[in-house]
Structure formats: structure tokens, C-alpha cells
Design a protein around this motif. Sequence first.
Motif, PDB file in Angstrom:
ATOM      1  N   LEU A   1      20.003  -5.172  14.957  1.00  0.00           N
ATOM      2  CA  LEU A   1      18.983  -5.041  15.997  1.00  0.00           C
ATOM      3  C   LEU A   1      19.039  -6.210  16.980  1.00  0.00           C
ATOM      4  CD1 LEU A   1      16.079  -3.806  13.731  1.00  0.00           C
ATOM      5  CD2 LEU A   1      16.921  -2.582  15.751  1.00  0.00           C
ATOM      6  N   GLN A   2      19.210  -7.418  16.475  1.00  0.00           N
ATOM      7  CA  GLN A   2      19.260  -8.589  17.340  1.00  0.00           C
ATOM      8  C   GLN A   2      20.452  -8.521  18.296  1.00  0.00           C
ATOM      9  OE1 GLN A   2      19.407 -12.392  15.349  1.00  0.00           O
ATOM     10  NE2 GLN A   2      19.362 -13.525  17.250  1.00  0.00           N
TER      11      GLN A   2
ATOM     12  N   TYR B   1      12.451  -7.295  10.705  1.00  0.00           N
ATOM     13  CA  TYR B   1      13.354  -7.110   9.567  1.00  0.00           C
ATOM     14  C   TYR B   1      13.810  -8.439   8.974  1.00  0.00           C
ATOM     15  CZ  TYR B   1      13.247  -2.112   9.630  1.00  0.00           C
ATOM     16  OH  TYR B   1      12.821  -0.814   9.513  1.00  0.00           O
ATOM     17  N   TYR B   2      13.946  -9.480   9.784  1.00  0.00           N
ATOM     18  CA  TYR B   2      14.260 -10.795   9.230  1.00  0.00           C
ATOM     19  C   TYR B   2      13.109 -11.273   8.348  1.00  0.00           C
ATOM     20  CZ  TYR B   2      18.196 -11.402  12.486  1.00  0.00           C
ATOM     21  OH  TYR B   2      19.374 -11.274  13.167  1.00  0.00           O
TER      22      TYR B   2
ATOM     23  N   GLY C   1      18.446  -6.267  10.610  1.00  0.00           N
ATOM     24  CA  GLY C   1      17.881  -7.155  11.617  1.00  0.00           C
ATOM     25  C   GLY C   1      18.958  -7.735  12.523  1.00  0.00           C
TER      26      GLY C   1
ATOM     27  N   ALA D   1      14.048  -6.938  15.253  1.00  0.00           N
ATOM     28  CA  ALA D   1      14.914  -7.830  14.477  1.00  0.00           C
ATOM     29  C   ALA D   1      14.066  -8.855  13.735  1.00  0.00           C
ATOM     30  CB  ALA D   1      15.919  -8.534  15.381  1.00  0.00           C
TER      31      ALA D   1
ATOM     32  N   GLN E   1      14.639  -7.469  19.912  1.00  0.00           N
ATOM     33  CA  GLN E   1      14.339  -8.747  19.273  1.00  0.00           C
ATOM     34  C   GLN E   1      13.095  -8.680  18.389  1.00  0.00           C
ATOM     35  OE1 GLN E   1      16.567 -11.296  19.470  1.00  0.00           O
ATOM     36  NE2 GLN E   1      17.749  -9.817  20.631  1.00  0.00           N
TER      37      GLN E   1
END
Length: 160
Positions: free
Chosen positions: A77-78, A93-94, A74, A90, A87
Motif C-alpha cells: 500500500l505504501q 496495516y503497519y 502495508g 499503509a 499512506q
Amino acid sequence: MAQTKPIVRKAVTAAKGGTKYDLEDKNDSAHVYFMKGWDAYKANDINAARFYWERGANCTSDIPSKFSSAFRYGLMLQNGEGIVADQDAAFYYYTKGSANGKPVGDVDATKNVAAYYENGMSVKQDFKKALEWYLKAKAQGNKYCDADIARVKQKIAQGL
């Protein structure tokens, strides 16, 4: 009698410097992927780290390494690290890494979910949800949430 995988179980306390990884199955794919991801990241092989952490995040087990892999992926990705910044992905996944605030989840992933709600990133800004997630992160053991909790409580009290 069926043979089972060995599970490493050491009595660990924070005072002795132990981590949650000391209590998990060292042969589980999520753990293997997480560790290979770290090895690749330290070697500055960002693409390999991304590959391994994405695989670790999507394993079927529910061990801490799975959730930490989701957090690390994440974060990539962010920040657009080795991959196009996304975003929404991300946040996905967060959320996955947080394990919905369960103790096995990644505390940093949980705090990042809270920050997404607080700042309206990929989701509608919602201070009550942000507070809920900051409290989950604190319950998981994140030691850096007190200021966040106070700030969001103040915003809620102000009717924001």
C-alpha cells in the motif's frame, strides 16, 4: 476427547538460524496466506501476493504470520505495488502488523509506525510517539533502531 490442530514446536535459537515461524501452527490460515503470498510474490504475481497478504493480515489468529502479512500488505500500500498507493491504509496495516510492540508482532511494521510518527506521514508529527515506537521495535528484536532512537532523542532534546 476433542482433537486439536497439531502445532509445530521446535526449539529454535537464532544461532541455529531459526525463525519465529518455526513456532507457529502451520495449519493456521494466517500462516497459509502468508506463505502463499510469498510464493506469489517470488513468482512476480503481485495481485495474488496482495490478495493473500491482505487475507492473512485479517485472520483472527494471533500468530507471527498474521502480523507479517499485515506488514507486507502495508508495504504494498505504501509503495503502490499492485494497488493504488494509500499512506493512511499503509499506516493502518503497519499498526496492525506491529501488534502494539508485543513479541509476536512484526519488527519492521513496528519500525515503520515509528517512522510515520517521526515524519508526520498520515499522523501528526510526534517525536515522543516516534521514540516510543522505535523502542518497541528494538524490544521486539529490530537491530536497526539505534540510530533512529538517537536521532529522535536528539530532536526531543532540542525541543522539536
